[in-house]
Design a protein around this motif. Structure first.
Motif, PDB file in Angstrom:
ATOM      1  N   SER A   1      -9.720   1.569  -1.219  1.00 38.75           N
ATOM      2  CA  SER A   1      -8.930   1.232  -2.398  1.00 38.75           C
ATOM      3  C   SER A   1      -7.566   1.899  -2.257  1.00 38.75           C
ATOM      4  O   SER A   1      -7.162   2.319  -1.195  1.00 38.75           O
ATOM      5  N   GLY A   2      -6.867   2.004  -3.306  1.00 35.74           N
ATOM      6  CA  GLY A   2      -5.536   2.582  -3.241  1.00 35.74           C
ATOM      7  C   GLY A   2      -4.691   1.926  -4.297  1.00 35.74           C
ATOM      8  O   GLY A   2      -5.052   0.885  -4.846  1.00 35.74           O
ATOM      9  N   SER A   3      -3.553   2.543  -4.538  1.00 39.01           N
ATOM     10  CA  SER A   3      -2.724   2.046  -5.627  1.00 39.01           C
ATOM     11  C   SER A   3      -2.054   0.739  -5.237  1.00 39.01           C
ATOM     12  O   SER A   3      -1.954   0.399  -4.079  1.00 39.01           O
TER      13      SER A   3
ATOM     14  N   ILE B   1       2.156   8.679  -1.204  1.00 39.67           N
ATOM     15  CA  ILE B   1       1.578   7.394  -0.840  1.00 39.67           C
ATOM     16  C   ILE B   1       2.035   6.293  -1.806  1.00 39.67           C
ATOM     17  O   ILE B   1       2.177   5.128  -1.423  1.00 39.67           O
ATOM     18  N   ASN B   2       2.319   6.700  -3.044  1.00 42.61           N
ATOM     19  CA  ASN B   2       2.827   5.697  -3.987  1.00 42.61           C
ATOM     20  C   ASN B   2       4.176   5.158  -3.550  1.00 42.61           C
ATOM     21  O   ASN B   2       4.468   3.968  -3.731  1.00 42.61           O
TER      22      ASN B   2
ATOM     23  N   HIS C   1       3.695   2.505  -0.960  1.00 43.19           N
ATOM     24  CA  HIS C   1       3.381   1.206  -1.568  1.00 43.19           C
ATOM     25  C   HIS C   1       4.621   0.566  -2.154  1.00 43.19           C
ATOM     26  O   HIS C   1       4.833  -0.636  -2.031  1.00 43.19           O
TER      27      HIS C   1
ATOM     28  N   ASN D   1      -3.166  10.014   4.469  1.00 46.22           N
ATOM     29  CA  ASN D   1      -3.700   9.044   3.502  1.00 46.22           C
ATOM     30  C   ASN D   1      -4.549   7.934   4.111  1.00 46.22           C
ATOM     31  O   ASN D   1      -5.118   7.123   3.384  1.00 46.22           O
TER      32      ASN D   1
ATOM     33  N   THR E   1      -8.110   7.269   2.949  1.00 43.60           N
ATOM     34  CA  THR E   1      -8.399   6.947   1.552  1.00 43.60           C
ATOM     35  C   THR E   1      -7.585   5.774   1.014  1.00 43.60           C
ATOM     36  O   THR E   1      -7.976   5.150   0.033  1.00 43.60           O
ATOM     37  N   ASP E   2      -6.475   5.495   1.635  1.00 46.30           N
ATOM     38  CA  ASP E   2      -5.589   4.455   1.097  1.00 46.30           C
ATOM     39  C   ASP E   2      -5.533   3.262   2.036  1.00 46.30           C
ATOM     40  O   ASP E   2      -5.242   3.391   3.226  1.00 46.30           O
ATOM     41  N   TRP E   3      -5.775   2.089   1.492  1.00 48.04           N
ATOM     42  CA  TRP E   3      -5.856   0.908   2.357  1.00 48.04           C
ATOM     43  C   TRP E   3      -4.556   0.644   3.093  1.00 48.04           C
ATOM     44  O   TRP E   3      -4.566   0.240   4.258  1.00 48.04           O
TER      45      TRP E   3
ATOM     46  N   ASN F   1      -3.941   3.072   5.966  1.00 42.00           N
ATOM     47  CA  ASN F   1      -4.899   2.674   7.004  1.00 42.00           C
ATOM     48  C   ASN F   1      -4.401   1.443   7.758  1.00 42.00           C
ATOM     49  O   ASN F   1      -4.405   1.406   8.995  1.00 42.00           O
TER      50      ASN F   1
END
Lengths: 594, 594
Positions: free
Chosen positions: A265-267, A327-328, A331, A384, A387-389, A392
């Protein structure tokens, strides 16, 4: 899209051909562009419903990249595969909620007839080889998405899947075949065309699906293929489903796969892959962070990869240095985020040069920028990626792009000079190279006060970017020499100068200012003087020291045999099977076994 | 030895050419014989001193197998390699006390210049490929002797070792190079000839010796090679020894290797490998236990392998059944002992057919005899293989012979009929085949009272006869299906009928009397109708499911690329590098990278 839209800047010509004609390439090319998007697809339909995407192949018969053939029965050419590649990429980046992808056919009673035979028959040898390579990479990308992105591919064969059509299914995690007494899977290349199922077929049947080799032998000689229960018994497919239960079963399998998905998942929503900013002339290819100067006389592409420049306020990556980014922000930046942007550019450049510039035999890589910036971007991603798509996906995409480089039949030379940033992710470019030269000291005449070049080994070099053989480039480099590898890992994060780098075995040579120009010139000139074929063979062997995997077996054993067969008169000669197919003439074989 | 001694029965013509001319093979062949013995060697001298044998290469310039080239500078052709193969074999069987073998040169200042270039340039494609295959197998045999026979090979390079000369050294466990400012090791194939170091060079440099890939790249482009300390630093050789210490150091290393040897002891002196009893016509090859009928029209060799017949008092193996035999009897029987005899015959047959019968594309294997006899022979060997050198050697030789079959570019079909003995060691022939057919029931018209055929899985099938990929043929067959493998192993020692064998996956098909003739005929006829090249590629892929080893990489990745290069105009065309070498002309290359 096809030869019609000749345009100076091919970025506008999606998945198509632009620019000057090259008649020697058998009507197959002018210049091929690998850029497209779903609004321009002619051969695939993408539909998304919750966590399940459906990618339906519905090839436009008149939509071939070249002339002289029709794409009947969902047969494909490079243009069809460029769209598939684009779709697989976009699903990963633009559709984070998708956890299963069903590949099926938009036509009735046929899934896919494989690579178009007339196209193959009229293609030059380099075109055939390049086409198969790209097709292989796309199929590997399907497997990579299933294994590492949590987007599990399911082949829903609602009709016969032949040759490359079945090979596409083999790249999927689960294969459903409609059980209607006529639909089958088949690998008819050998009996009909005198060539191999060369885009993974022979390897995946045994090594992935565990089909017994003698049954596989029978299967690959039976042009009409095998369907129904026998296909299941032999493990050629996972399930044979009667038509009445077809839709429901496909749907159930997709939902089950989506439930079992490891998709992170991830924001945020998806990240749009917007059109690349690319300019292309005969002598130069320029993107935001990557550029290539093409020197046709020397047969060299001088490629420069840039880190974002923190001092340049117009840098499209804002802020130019990632310090303090979260990480935001990644995105929010989307495809402007440096690592994603530079990877897309590199990917496109590799494909462009590989397909359109056959006589540019040597690629010289330089980097430019601050190593600290590169390492900061790397850290942000690696912190990240578990945990973050999106983090990844970016790392995985960079991994796949480097793998593309590994199987590229061009000599790769890295030049490590003052002002460069071969650190972490970008150090992989030097480790992927056949040779690297690192300047000891500085160019006294140019900039005596420059800081000497350094290289930095970091976390990106010790795990997340494995080669096709399953090892990191460092581990492949120091195969069988654990001590050398350990010595390098001990110096991780240090900025290593040329003497240290050479001593540790991280660069090939470390000449000083006096010797540099001559050594580099000789290396590049020499390369251009050697047999291009022998270089291809040399590099294909040396780059894959150590263990082999299904992936390297496809590019090594299978592809090499296929390339050999492609050159043989029994396939490609005037009376060969590939040329005779469909003409009503029988192929004439030289019966000698070699 | 050369074309002069054309003889109907080639067994008399050692390591040479006999029989009718085949002008299409570029003056290289009439019919090649692989039988020779030290009294007939023209190119090697064998000397034995205690536990150390010295094999000195001293090639007779005028001793080429074909015409049109001189074997200067210890360059070699197939004839030279046939003698080397013979010597390596004889050392294992005839010299049980030898524990180290020094390979060196009988000439001053040159070790070996590699394969003769003029010979290669004038050879047909099949000849080149066959020659390289046999050379590879001999080098693998050198490694096998080192690893499993306790005869450790040491390369004493008393002069420059180029190309295939260095590749021979790479097959040795330890490489000494004389340090005299001129001697070097080199792989000049790419820069001089436009081909690869294709007999293991590219693979062993990185995968066996751990030379770093970028240094290996530089090395393989530097025609003059590398000597002295640099050769040691780069791991190309183990030691560089000044001339004054040369003899003593070589001698010390050999004695040290002999001391560390795992050579098994055992009763008796060596076992002489006497001349094979072979008759050879255009249509038939007949040995004591093996025979082949050649059907040129269908392109088929019908091969029968016989167990000794206990009811035949003239059987040369006495007693015909091994029950009650001890290991001492094995030594006393020597090369009349069935397993050794049948292995030598099979080995020779494979080489003969592979080299001399290119258009015989399908080999059909049958066996004949009592399965119990075969299993008794197997047990006798396996009971002693861990302690007795001869038993060990016989098993190893059978292993190597099966490996030769695995890399043979012919379709292999096993027919399992009443009266056959596919059990244990001989079952491997069926497992090595691309397909097997086992008759369910009996031939009602021929012998309705016959006992139906059985096959038996035994200890020989589950360990001592691995393929090049390191797995048994059973494990390769059931790759990824542990349950199927376990089910088979559970039935070990049972005589399995056709239904059981098919259910367990041990045979491909089990037709009954009614279907047999048609199914087998179609399989064989179909095979002859397919592209021979595509079959070669298919079989080279399917036979090696699963992991790759250095050995399979040499036969797969490296050889396949080399074969491709051999077909390309840049090497073999009129202006290619291989043809241009030595003519004063520069090779003309098509610069396209493929």
């Amino acid at each position: 899209m096809r030869n019609g839209d000749a345009a100076g800047n091919e970025a506008a010509a999606g998945g198509g051909v632009a620019g000057r004609d090259r008649p020697e390439e058998n009507r197959m090319v002018a210049r091929v562009s690998f850029q497209t998007d779903p609004s321009r697809y002619r051969h695939w339909r993408l539909a998304i419903e919750g966590p399940v995407a459906t990618l339906a192949m519905d090839v436009a018969e008149d939509g071939g990249l070249g002339e002289g053939y029709e794409l009947k029965l969902n047969s494909y050419d490079l243009g069809v595969d460029i769209e598939l590649y684009d779709a697989v990429q976009r699903l990963r980046f633009e559709q984070p909620a998708v956890k299963a992808v069903v590949i099926t056919s938009g036509k009735d009673k046929v899934f896919c007839a494989g690579a178009n035979i007339r196209m193959l028959a009229q293609s030059s040898h380099p075109w055939k080889v390049n086409f198969c390579k790209f097709t292989n990479e796309t199929r590997n990308g399907v497997e990579d998405a299933t294994e590492h992105s949590g987007q599990t591919y399911i082949a829903a064969l609602n009709g016969t899947a032949s040759g490359g059509g079945y090979e596409l299914a083999l790249a999927c995690e689960h294969i459903l075949l409609i059980d209607d007494r006529s639909s089958a899977v088949s690998l008819p290349e050998l009996p009909l065309l005198g060539v191999l199922p060369g885009t993974g077929g022979l390897t995946r049947v045994t090594d992935k699906r565990g089909v017994r080799r003698d049954l596989a032998d029978y299967f690959a000689t039976k042009a009409e293929g095998i369907g129904g229960k026998r296909a299941v018994q032999w493990k050629l497919v996972d399930e044979a489903i009667p038509r009445v239960q077809w839709q429901q079963t496909v749907s159930e399998r997709a939902v089950t796969a989506a439930h079992a998905s490891c998709r992170l998942s991830g924001s945020g929503p998806g990240v749009a892959l917007t059109e690349l900013r690319k300019s292309r002339t005969d002598d130069a290819i320029t993107y935001t962070y990557v550029s290539a100067a093409l020197d046709r006389g020397r047969g060299v592409a001088e490629i420069t990869v840039r880190a974002p420049d923190p001092t340049d306020p117009t840098s499209p990556t804002a802020p130019a240095s990632p310090t303090g980014l979260t990480i935001n922000d990644v995105h929010a930046l989307g495809d402007r985020f440096w690592t994603l942007a530079v990877t897309r550019e590199l990917d496109d450049l590799i494909l462009d040069l590989r397909t359109n510039e056959l006589e540019i035999g040597t690629w010289v890589f330089r980097t430019q920028g601050d190593p600290g910036t590169v390492l900061a971007y790397d850290d942000l991603l690696l912190d990240n990626a578990a945990t973050d798509w999106l983090a990844n996906e970016i790392v995985l995409y960079f991994k796949r792009t480097l793998k593309r480089l590994d199987v590229t039949s061009r000599s790769l030379i890295a030049l490590i000079e003052p002002g460069s940033c071969f650190a972490g992710s970008l150090l992989e470019l030097a480790l992927a190279a056949d040779r690297s030269y690192m300047l000891s000291g500085v160019f006294e005449d140019v900039d005596p006060d420059a800081a000497p070049a350094t290289i930095t080994v970091a976390a990106m070099n010790t795990g997340p970017l494995p080669m096709g053989n399953g090892l990191t480039r460092l581990a492949t480099r120091f195969l069988g020499d654990q001590a050398a590898l350990a010595a390098v890992e001990k110096r991780a994060a240090e900025r290593l100068d040329a003497e240290d780098a050479e001593r540790l075995g991280l660069v090939t040579f470390a000449p000083d200012d006096i010797d540099w120009a001559d050594e580099v010139r000789i290396a590049v000139e020499e390369r251009a003087s050697f047999s291009p074929d022998a270089l291809t063979g040399l590099e294909a062997n040396y780059r894959f020291a150590g263990p082999e995997t299904m992936e390297t077996k496809i590019f090594g054993r299978l592809t090499a045999w296929q390339n050999w067969i492609f050159t043989r008169p029994n396939a490609a000669g005037p009376d060969g099977a590939l040329r005779a197919y469909g003409t009503g003439k029988r192929a004439e074989f030289d019966r000698k076994r070699v």
